[in-house]
Design a protein around this motif. Structure first.
Motif, PDB file in Angstrom:
ATOM      1  N   LEU A  55      33.905 -19.049 -29.219  1.00 57.45           N
ATOM      2  CA  LEU A  55      33.663 -20.033 -28.166  1.00 57.45           C
ATOM      3  C   LEU A  55      34.499 -21.275 -28.420  1.00 57.45           C
ATOM      4  O   LEU A  55      34.732 -21.657 -29.567  1.00 57.45           O
ATOM      5  CB  LEU A  55      32.186 -20.430 -28.136  1.00 57.45           C
ATOM      6  CG  LEU A  55      31.177 -19.312 -27.909  1.00 57.45           C
ATOM      7  CD1 LEU A  55      29.760 -19.838 -28.090  1.00 57.45           C
ATOM      8  CD2 LEU A  55      31.361 -18.697 -26.548  1.00 57.45           C
ATOM      9  N   CYS A  56      34.942 -21.903 -27.356  1.00 61.21           N
ATOM     10  CA  CYS A  56      35.604 -23.204 -27.416  1.00 61.21           C
ATOM     11  C   CYS A  56      34.810 -24.143 -26.532  1.00 61.21           C
ATOM     12  O   CYS A  56      34.000 -23.718 -25.704  1.00 61.21           O
ATOM     13  CB  CYS A  56      37.057 -23.106 -26.933  1.00 61.21           C
ATOM     14  SG  CYS A  56      38.129 -22.133 -28.031  1.00 61.21           S
ATOM     15  N   ARG A  57      35.036 -25.432 -26.691  1.00 58.45           N
ATOM     16  CA  ARG A  57      34.297 -26.432 -25.921  1.00 58.45           C
ATOM     17  C   ARG A  57      35.232 -27.151 -24.965  1.00 58.45           C
ATOM     18  O   ARG A  57      36.209 -27.751 -25.382  1.00 58.45           O
ATOM     19  CB  ARG A  57      33.671 -27.469 -26.842  1.00 58.45           C
ATOM     20  CG  ARG A  57      32.800 -26.870 -27.914  1.00 58.45           C
ATOM     21  CD  ARG A  57      31.409 -26.715 -27.443  1.00 58.45           C
ATOM     22  NE  ARG A  57      30.609 -26.119 -28.511  1.00 58.45           N
ATOM     23  CZ  ARG A  57      29.620 -25.298 -28.275  1.00 58.45           C
ATOM     24  NH1 ARG A  57      29.292 -24.987 -27.040  1.00 58.45           N
ATOM     25  NH2 ARG A  57      28.923 -24.791 -29.261  1.00 58.45           N
ATOM     26  N   GLY A  58      34.925 -27.041 -23.698  1.00 54.33           N
ATOM     27  CA  GLY A  58      35.567 -27.859 -22.673  1.00 54.33           C
ATOM     28  C   GLY A  58      34.458 -28.757 -22.164  1.00 54.33           C
ATOM     29  O   GLY A  58      33.765 -29.401 -22.941  1.00 54.33           O
ATOM     30  N   ARG A  59      34.209 -28.718 -20.868  1.00 58.17           N
ATOM     31  CA  ARG A  59      33.026 -29.425 -20.341  1.00 58.17           C
ATOM     32  C   ARG A  59      31.758 -28.736 -20.826  1.00 58.17           C
ATOM     33  O   ARG A  59      30.721 -29.350 -20.973  1.00 58.17           O
ATOM     34  CB  ARG A  59      33.063 -29.437 -18.816  1.00 58.17           C
ATOM     35  CG  ARG A  59      34.151 -30.337 -18.290  1.00 58.17           C
ATOM     36  CD  ARG A  59      34.085 -30.488 -16.787  1.00 58.17           C
ATOM     37  NE  ARG A  59      35.286 -31.164 -16.350  1.00 58.17           N
ATOM     38  CZ  ARG A  59      36.047 -30.777 -15.370  1.00 58.17           C
ATOM     39  NH1 ARG A  59      35.728 -29.716 -14.660  1.00 58.17           N
ATOM     40  NH2 ARG A  59      37.120 -31.450 -15.055  1.00 58.17           N
ATOM     41  N   LYS A  60      31.869 -27.422 -21.033  1.00 62.52           N
ATOM     42  CA  LYS A  60      30.780 -26.624 -21.600  1.00 62.52           C
ATOM     43  C   LYS A  60      31.415 -25.509 -22.419  1.00 62.52           C
ATOM     44  O   LYS A  60      32.611 -25.248 -22.295  1.00 62.52           O
ATOM     45  CB  LYS A  60      29.881 -26.066 -20.489  1.00 62.52           C
ATOM     46  CG  LYS A  60      30.592 -25.190 -19.492  1.00 62.52           C
ATOM     47  CD  LYS A  60      29.645 -24.746 -18.398  1.00 62.52           C
ATOM     48  CE  LYS A  60      30.374 -23.832 -17.419  1.00 62.52           C
ATOM     49  NZ  LYS A  60      29.495 -23.310 -16.403  1.00 62.52           N
TER      50      LYS A  60
END
Length: 172
Positions: A55-60
């Motif tokens: 997983l990576c973090r953008g807005r979510k």
């Protein structure tokens, strides 16, 4: 001496085309930096993409590893991929520079922010592509991410996808 040399050269010349022929064809994408051609597992040279479950973090949170694999699959689908072997890795895969026509697949992935360059292997071949992706906030550069080798180490140590994807100290 000369006939012996000629025999050695001929053996390489006749063996190489069979190997090269095996590394040209339609590819099945394994993940964002690995593919199969005719049953041969090939690791893309000079890059490292997030793992499929990572997983990576953008807005979510989002599955950046799956996005990398799906993007490479969509780009390569129906195209003839040709790979030039560079090395092997500890998992028995061929490490190769691969292209679809004139498009280098490593450059394609790094320039879209879907993989990071491994400068210890690429010697900076994709540095300008990575810098442009980072400055533009493309792909993993649009938020926070844990570098793929650190994610893998965490998972091998018994971590969970969420924990290993969210390391404050290890993220970019």
């Amino acid at each position: 001496m000369l006939p012996h040399f000629v025999c050695i050269v001929l053996s390489f010349v006749t063996a190489w085309p069979a190997t090269a022929r095996d590394l040209v064809g339609r590819a099945s994408i394994v993940d964002g930096d690995t593919l199969d051609i005719h049953g041969t597992r090939i690791r893309l040279w000079g890059i490292d993409a997030p793992e499929s479950a990572q997983l990576c973090r953008g807005r979510k949170p989002y599955r950046c590893g799956a996005l990398a694999a799906n993007t490479l699959d969509a780009f390569a689908r129906g195209k003839v991929i040709s790979c030039m072997p560079v090395d092997g890795d500890r998992y028995g895969r061929i490490v190769a520079r691969c292209a679809a026509g004139a498009v280098d697949l490593g450059r394609f992935m790094v320039s879209r922010g879907l993989a990071i360059e491994e400068p210890q292997y690429s010697h900076g071949a994709y540095a300008s592509d990575q810098l442009a992706a980072r400055r533009a906030g493309r792909g993993i550069w649009s938020g926070r991410f844990v570098e793929p080798p650190l994610y893998r180490s965490c998972m091998h140590a018994g971590g969970t996808t969420m924990l290993c994807s969210d390391g404050e100290m290890r993220s970019r």
